[in-house]
Design a protein around this motif. Structure first.
Motif, PDB file in Angstrom:
ATOM      1  N   GLU A  74       9.849 -17.467  71.769  1.00  0.00           N
ATOM      2  CA  GLU A  74       9.517 -18.859  71.464  1.00  0.00           C
ATOM      3  C   GLU A  74      10.733 -19.576  70.879  1.00  0.00           C
ATOM      4  OE1 GLU A  74       6.566 -20.214  72.147  1.00  0.00           O
ATOM      5  OE2 GLU A  74       5.836 -18.306  72.955  1.00  0.00           O
ATOM      6  N   ASP A  75      10.756 -20.900  71.030  1.00  0.00           N
ATOM      7  CA  ASP A  75      11.769 -21.699  70.347  1.00  0.00           C
ATOM      8  C   ASP A  75      11.566 -21.567  68.843  1.00  0.00           C
ATOM      9  OD1 ASP A  75      13.021 -22.680  72.609  1.00  0.00           O
ATOM     10  OD2 ASP A  75      11.712 -24.414  72.760  1.00  0.00           O
ATOM     11  N   GLU A  76      12.640 -21.257  68.137  1.00  0.00           N
ATOM     12  CA  GLU A  76      12.575 -21.060  66.691  1.00  0.00           C
ATOM     13  C   GLU A  76      13.447 -22.104  66.009  1.00  0.00           C
ATOM     14  OE1 GLU A  76      13.918 -17.505  63.719  1.00  0.00           O
ATOM     15  OE2 GLU A  76      12.713 -16.920  65.464  1.00  0.00           O
ATOM     16  N   ALA A  77      12.883 -22.889  65.110  1.00  0.00           N
ATOM     17  CA  ALA A  77      13.621 -23.946  64.431  1.00  0.00           C
ATOM     18  C   ALA A  77      14.454 -23.381  63.288  1.00  0.00           C
ATOM     19  CB  ALA A  77      12.664 -25.002  63.903  1.00  0.00           C
ATOM     20  N   TRP A  78      15.763 -23.656  63.318  1.00  0.00           N
ATOM     21  CA  TRP A  78      16.671 -23.269  62.236  1.00  0.00           C
ATOM     22  C   TRP A  78      17.249 -24.540  61.632  1.00  0.00           C
ATOM     23  CZ3 TRP A  78      20.323 -18.608  63.789  1.00  0.00           C
ATOM     24  CH2 TRP A  78      19.533 -17.517  64.167  1.00  0.00           C
ATOM     25  N   ASP A  79      17.355 -24.573  60.314  1.00  0.00           N
ATOM     26  CA  ASP A  79      17.959 -25.713  59.626  1.00  0.00           C
ATOM     27  C   ASP A  79      19.464 -25.531  59.584  1.00  0.00           C
ATOM     28  OD1 ASP A  79      15.539 -27.037  59.148  1.00  0.00           O
ATOM     29  OD2 ASP A  79      15.155 -25.823  57.367  1.00  0.00           O
ATOM     30  N   THR A  80      20.076 -25.681  60.763  1.00  0.00           N
ATOM     31  CA  THR A  80      21.520 -25.507  60.870  1.00  0.00           C
ATOM     32  C   THR A  80      22.037 -26.305  62.055  1.00  0.00           C
ATOM     33  OG1 THR A  80      23.298 -23.848  60.870  1.00  0.00           O
ATOM     34  CG2 THR A  80      21.470 -23.485  62.395  1.00  0.00           C
ATOM     35  N   ASN A  81      23.285 -26.711  61.983  1.00  0.00           N
ATOM     36  CA  ASN A  81      23.926 -27.401  63.091  1.00  0.00           C
ATOM     37  C   ASN A  81      24.111 -26.433  64.262  1.00  0.00           C
ATOM     38  OD1 ASN A  81      26.810 -28.148  64.459  1.00  0.00           O
ATOM     39  ND2 ASN A  81      25.741 -30.008  63.821  1.00  0.00           N
ATOM     40  N   TRP A  82      24.034 -26.955  65.466  1.00  0.00           N
ATOM     41  CA  TRP A  82      24.110 -26.095  66.662  1.00  0.00           C
ATOM     42  C   TRP A  82      25.424 -25.328  66.734  1.00  0.00           C
ATOM     43  CZ3 TRP A  82      27.570 -26.587  70.813  1.00  0.00           C
ATOM     44  CH2 TRP A  82      28.372 -27.744  70.818  1.00  0.00           C
ATOM     45  N   LYS A  83      26.521 -25.929  66.261  1.00  0.00           N
ATOM     46  CA  LYS A  83      27.826 -25.251  66.334  1.00  0.00           C
ATOM     47  C   LYS A  83      27.891 -24.065  65.387  1.00  0.00           C
ATOM     48  CE  LYS A  83      30.271 -28.953  65.457  1.00  0.00           C
ATOM     49  NZ  LYS A  83      29.084 -29.835  65.306  1.00  0.00           N
ATOM     50  N   LEU A  84      27.275 -24.175  64.221  1.00  0.00           N
ATOM     51  CA  LEU A  84      27.245 -23.040  63.296  1.00  0.00           C
ATOM     52  C   LEU A  84      26.506 -21.864  63.919  1.00  0.00           C
ATOM     53  CD1 LEU A  84      26.578 -24.626  59.773  1.00  0.00           C
ATOM     54  CD2 LEU A  84      28.755 -23.807  60.728  1.00  0.00           C
ATOM     55  N   ALA A  85      25.404 -22.151  64.614  1.00  0.00           N
ATOM     56  CA  ALA A  85      24.643 -21.078  65.255  1.00  0.00           C
ATOM     57  C   ALA A  85      25.440 -20.426  66.376  1.00  0.00           C
ATOM     58  CB  ALA A  85      23.325 -21.631  65.788  1.00  0.00           C
ATOM     59  N   ILE A  86      26.144 -21.216  67.156  1.00  0.00           N
ATOM     60  CA  ILE A  86      26.961 -20.659  68.239  1.00  0.00           C
ATOM     61  C   ILE A  86      28.131 -19.860  67.688  1.00  0.00           C
ATOM     62  CG2 ILE A  86      28.639 -21.313  70.014  1.00  0.00           C
ATOM     63  CD1 ILE A  86      25.863 -21.257  71.095  1.00  0.00           C
ATOM     64  N   GLU A  87      28.850 -20.413  66.731  1.00  0.00           N
ATOM     65  CA  GLU A  87      30.001 -19.704  66.172  1.00  0.00           C
ATOM     66  C   GLU A  87      29.581 -18.370  65.549  1.00  0.00           C
ATOM     67  OE1 GLU A  87      32.459 -23.815  65.144  1.00  0.00           O
ATOM     68  OE2 GLU A  87      31.719 -22.564  63.518  1.00  0.00           O
TER      69      GLU A  87
END
Length: 387
Positions: free
Chosen positions: A186-199
């Motif tokens: 499932e899509d999981e909501a994270w309180d973070t910017n997309w670039k932080l998650a990718i990096e």
């Protein structure tokens, strides 16, 4: 805008002088909107795997860069990407997520569309004639690469086969064309910017600290290394320690000799396809995560797999995956809390973050039209290229 100039100045730096991006690049709403326009509306964005949409009527509805979209398998077997917005007064047709429908009916006034986006029904039009051909759903570019589905909103991105041609020589050792089984969470909501998650997803530098009791035990930071990469894609790898050979699918045994199985399970290969895909290859399985921006400080994270084996993961494997995902969520959200700091300054990136440098050069090329460095090939790459 001062922030844009700061990013422009440092994002295309080579690894020798590279530093992290200004913190505001991960929290500023105006910069986020620039990324949505220049990156997510302009480039290929990973959505899901084909096996998740295998039957006629199977669909996945989502919002990308403020554009409600749906990817749906038609009765003719074709996958299409189209607007999820009714042509009447703009109501979303399908709830976000996965489902199956042969027709799309607007919940407001019941305008009805086929799975190819054609309008076929207008309720109670009275004396007004609605030209159905002029009220079809807008279509978006869609391509599948090794069973992975990508969409491009403006339709101007180059073919995926051209972009990822340099990866193919590494994929041959896995017989990835046989990865026909797929699954996703499932899509999981994270309180973070997309670039932080990718990096966080693409570098192995943090494993020894953030994942000390999970990933580090099996894929230690000290044994991770770079293979080949540039702005559009990067491959890194690492040695596996204490890896059990139990639980391998029967398909793997049919595909490979015992010697090749041993080789495929001696290392993992991690590859990133910006802006939003990170995958890890191990044996007969490709696991991945997809990152979808929702706001400057919020993202949707979704995990999935494609594999040559139709074998469900054990409870222990599921628990292991859940554990390190929770660790990643914790560190990314913790990182985000400091991204409005005025005193914080970009810091030097180290050798294990070369892949982050590639990602920053990708951003620079899309946002500012800069020319990234040529591909860097490590000496270890030769051992991973199938002869």
């Amino acid at each position: 805008m001062k922030l844009i100039e700061e990013v422009r100045e440092i994002a295309n730096n080579p690894v020798e002088t590279a530093v992290s991006l200004p913190f505001a690049a991960y929290s500023d709403p105006e910069f986020y909107e620039l990324e949505m326009e220049k990156v997510f509306r302009n480039d290929w964005v990973f959505v899901c795997n084909e096996a998740e949409l295998s039957k006629p009527g199977d669909y996945y509805a989502f919002t990308l860069a403020d554009e409600p979209m749906i990817v749906i398998r038609g009765k003719d077997g074709t996958l299409r990407a189209m607007s999820n917005v009714c042509r009447h007064r703009g109501t979303p047709l399908n709830d976000e997520g996965f489902g199956n429908k042969s027709r799309m009916v607007c919940p407001y006034h019941a305008w009805t569309y086929k799975d190819d986006g054609k309008l076929i029904g207008v309720s109670h039009p009275g004396n007004i004639e609605v030209n159905k051909e002029e009220h079809c759903l807008p279509q978006f570019a869609l391509e599948s690469w090794h069973g992975l589905v990508f969409v491009n909103i403006n339709g101007n991105a180059e073919p995926l086969a051209e972009r990822y041609n340099g990866i193919e020589k590494y994929l041959k050792r896995y017989n990835i064309e046989k990865f026909v089984y797929g699954d996703g969470g499932e899509d999981e909501a994270w309180d973070t910017n997309w670039k932080l998650a990718i990096e966080n997803g693409i570098e192995s530098y943090h494993l020894f600290k953030v994942h000390k009791e999970t990933l580090e035990v099996n894929t230690p930071t000290r044994l991770a290394f770079y293979l080949e990469g540039q702005a559009d894609w990067t491959l890194t790898a690492g040695e596996l320690v204490g890896q059990s050979m139990t639980g391998l699918g029967g398909k793997l045994m049919e595909m490979f000799t015992p010697e090749k199985i041993k080789r495929l399970y001696s290392h993992y290969v991690l590859f990133s396809l910006p802006p939003n895909f990170v995958g890890i290859l191990l044996g007969d399985t490709l696991g991945y995560l997809a990152v979808r921006p929702a706001a400057a400080g919020k993202s949707y994270i979704r995990a999935g797999t494609i594999s040559a084996s139709n074998v469900n993961p054990s409870k222990d494997e599921q628990a292991f995956t859940a554990a390190f995902f929770e660790e990643d969520k914790w560190i990314c959200e913790r990182n985000q809390t400091a991204m409005k700091s005025k005193a914080g300054k970009p810091g030097k990136l180290v050798e294990l973050e070369r892949v982050v440098v590639d990602f920053h050069q990708y951003l620079s090329s899309r946002l500012f039209g800069t020319t990234p460095d040529a591909a860097f090939v490590a000496k270890e790459a030769e051992d991973f290229i199938e002869k």
